[in-house]
Design a protein around this motif. Structure first.
Motif, mmCIF file in Angstrom:
data_model
loop_
_atom_site.group_PDB
_atom_site.id
_atom_site.type_symbol
_atom_site.label_atom_id
_atom_site.label_comp_id
_atom_site.label_asym_id
_atom_site.label_seq_id
_atom_site.Cartn_x
_atom_site.Cartn_y
_atom_site.Cartn_z
ATOM 1 N N THR A 191 0.869 -1.179 0.000
ATOM 2 C CA THR A 191 0.000 0.000 0.000
ATOM 3 C C THR A 191 0.905 1.228 0.000
ATOM 4 N N TRP A 192 0.331 2.371 -0.246
ATOM 5 C CA TRP A 192 1.129 3.598 -0.262
ATOM 6 C C TRP A 192 1.707 3.889 1.113
ATOM 7 N N ASN A 193 1.080 3.377 2.175
ATOM 8 C CA ASN A 193 1.654 3.510 3.526
ATOM 9 C C ASN A 193 3.004 2.820 3.640
ATOM 10 N N ASP A 194 3.246 1.819 2.810
ATOM 11 C CA ASP A 194 4.479 1.038 2.879
ATOM 12 C C ASP A 194 5.649 1.698 2.131
ATOM 13 N N ASN A 202 13.068 8.403 2.356
ATOM 14 C CA ASN A 202 14.253 7.577 2.607
ATOM 15 C C ASN A 202 14.470 6.471 1.580
ATOM 16 N N ASN A 203 13.626 6.449 0.525
ATOM 17 C CA ASN A 203 13.712 5.420 -0.532
ATOM 18 C C ASN A 203 13.614 4.004 0.032
ATOM 19 N N ILE A 204 12.646 3.795 0.903
ATOM 20 C CA ILE A 204 12.483 2.501 1.560
ATOM 21 C C ILE A 204 11.078 1.968 1.325
ATOM 22 N N ILE A 205 11.015 0.658 1.075
ATOM 23 C CA ILE A 205 9.738 -0.048 0.988
ATOM 24 C C ILE A 205 9.667 -0.998 2.174
ATOM 25 N N ASP A 206 8.551 -0.954 2.884
ATOM 26 C CA ASP A 206 8.318 -1.807 4.045
ATOM 27 C C ASP A 206 7.511 -3.030 3.605
ATOM 28 N N ILE A 207 8.118 -4.206 3.689
ATOM 29 C CA ILE A 207 7.441 -5.455 3.328
ATOM 30 C C ILE A 207 6.880 -6.046 4.608
ATOM 31 N N ASN A 208 5.553 -6.064 4.739
ATOM 32 C CA ASN A 208 4.932 -6.524 5.981
ATOM 33 C C ASN A 208 3.688 -7.378 5.753
ATOM 34 N N LYS A 209 3.398 -7.687 4.480
ATOM 35 C CA LYS A 209 2.232 -8.522 4.153
ATOM 36 C C LYS A 209 2.435 -9.093 2.757
ATOM 37 N N THR A 210 1.577 -10.017 2.378
ATOM 38 C CA THR A 210 1.661 -10.619 1.059
ATOM 39 C C THR A 210 0.268 -10.982 0.571
ATOM 40 N N VAL A 211 0.139 -11.218 -0.701
ATOM 41 C CA VAL A 211 -1.102 -11.735 -1.272
ATOM 42 C C VAL A 211 -0.903 -13.226 -1.480
ATOM 43 N N TYR A 212 -1.803 -14.008 -0.926
ATOM 44 C CA TYR A 212 -1.740 -15.461 -1.071
ATOM 45 C C TYR A 212 -3.138 -15.951 -1.417
ATOM 46 N N HIS A 213 -3.275 -16.581 -2.574
ATOM 47 C CA HIS A 213 -4.581 -17.034 -3.085
ATOM 48 C C HIS A 213 -5.606 -15.902 -3.079
ATOM 49 N N GLY A 214 -5.158 -14.731 -3.499
ATOM 50 C CA GLY A 214 -6.053 -13.590 -3.652
ATOM 51 C C GLY A 214 -6.389 -12.835 -2.381
ATOM 52 N N ARG A 215 -5.824 -13.234 -1.261
ATOM 53 C CA ARG A 215 -6.119 -12.566 0.021
ATOM 54 C C ARG A 215 -4.840 -12.005 0.627
ATOM 55 N N ILE A 216 -4.963 -10.891 1.327
ATOM 56 C CA ILE A 216 -3.829 -10.301 2.034
ATOM 57 C C ILE A 216 -3.601 -11.097 3.317
ATOM 58 N N SER A 235 10.654 -12.698 6.355
ATOM 59 C CA SER A 235 10.119 -12.019 5.172
ATOM 60 C C SER A 235 9.673 -10.594 5.479
ATOM 61 N N VAL A 236 9.454 -10.286 6.749
ATOM 62 C CA VAL A 236 9.129 -8.912 7.144
ATOM 63 C C VAL A 236 10.439 -8.138 7.145
ATOM 64 N N ARG A 237 10.512 -7.100 6.295
ATOM 65 C CA ARG A 237 11.767 -6.385 6.144
ATOM 66 C C ARG A 237 11.532 -5.017 5.516
ATOM 67 N N LYS A 238 12.536 -4.180 5.603
ATOM 68 C CA LYS A 238 12.538 -2.884 4.933
ATOM 69 C C LYS A 238 13.642 -2.930 3.889
ATOM 70 N N ILE A 239 13.316 -2.484 2.671
ATOM 71 C CA ILE A 239 14.242 -2.576 1.554
ATOM 72 C C ILE A 239 14.562 -1.185 1.037
ATOM 73 N N LYS A 240 15.847 -0.898 0.930
ATOM 74 C CA LYS A 240 16.311 0.359 0.322
ATOM 75 C C LYS A 240 16.226 0.193 -1.195
ATOM 76 N N MET A 241 15.584 1.133 -1.847
ATOM 77 C CA MET A 241 15.371 1.061 -3.291
ATOM 78 C C MET A 241 16.184 2.140 -3.999
ATOM 79 N N PRO A 242 16.596 1.863 -5.252
ATOM 80 C CA PRO A 242 17.304 2.890 -6.018
ATOM 81 C C PRO A 242 16.368 4.050 -6.382
ATOM 82 N N GLN A 243 16.958 5.207 -6.556
ATOM 83 C CA GLN A 243 16.175 6.414 -6.817
ATOM 84 C C GLN A 243 15.313 6.290 -8.073
ATOM 85 N N HIS A 244 15.837 5.679 -9.143
ATOM 86 C CA HIS A 244 15.062 5.604 -10.388
ATOM 87 C C HIS A 244 13.786 4.780 -10.200
#
Length: 138
Positions: A24-27, A32-46, A54-63
């Motif tokens: 979500t946009w909250n993530d 800080n160019n970070i994406i927060d991974i805290n959920k997943t879609v499995y068989h169409g459900r969150i 698997s819960v982690r924060k990922i630094k992403m490149p600027q582009h």
């Protein structure tokens, strides 16, 4: 633009398809160019992620963050809306994404890989960055 950004996030972030679909946009932390991974879609459900690590924060490149920013500007969004979809409904993983992915592969005439293989490509990308940095510093 939506699918291009989706595939860039998979490659540069090493995310699983379900993790990207659950974003979500909250993530997304644009400051800080970070994406927060805290959920997943499995068989169409969150759901909660595959495992605790698997819960982690990922630094992403600027582009890639720029692509996410452009996508955000194009959408009428609320912070709890999904990034890759409409409102609170993510795009269909096994129909829309897979179909377009296979069309892109055929158009550019490259070897067919699975979408999950973006995770492996991400690992190779990180290794190449480390190798380059080590060769420059020596």
């Amino acid at each position: 633009m939506l699918l291009q950004t989706f595939f860039m996030v998979l490659f540069y972030g090493g995310l699983r398809k379900g993790e990207a679909l659950a974003l979500t946009w909250n993530d997304i932390d644009f400051d800080n160019n970070i994406i927060d991974i805290n959920k997943t879609v499995y068989h169409g459900r969150i759901t909660s992620p595959k495992n605790e690590s698997s819960v982690r924060k990922i630094k992403m490149p600027q582009h890639t963050m720029n692509l996410l920013g452009e996508l955000k500007l194009q959408s009428k969004i609320k912070m709890d809306y999904v990034v890759f979809g409409a409102f609170k409904d993510h795009i269909a993983a096994h129909t829309t994404i897979d179909r377009y992915f296979h069309q892109y592969i055929e158009q550019v005439e490259i070897k067919r890989i699975r979408i999950h293989d973006f995770r492996h490509s991400h690992a190779s990308y990180l290794i190449s960055l480390m190798t380059f940095r080590l060769s420059v510093s020596v």
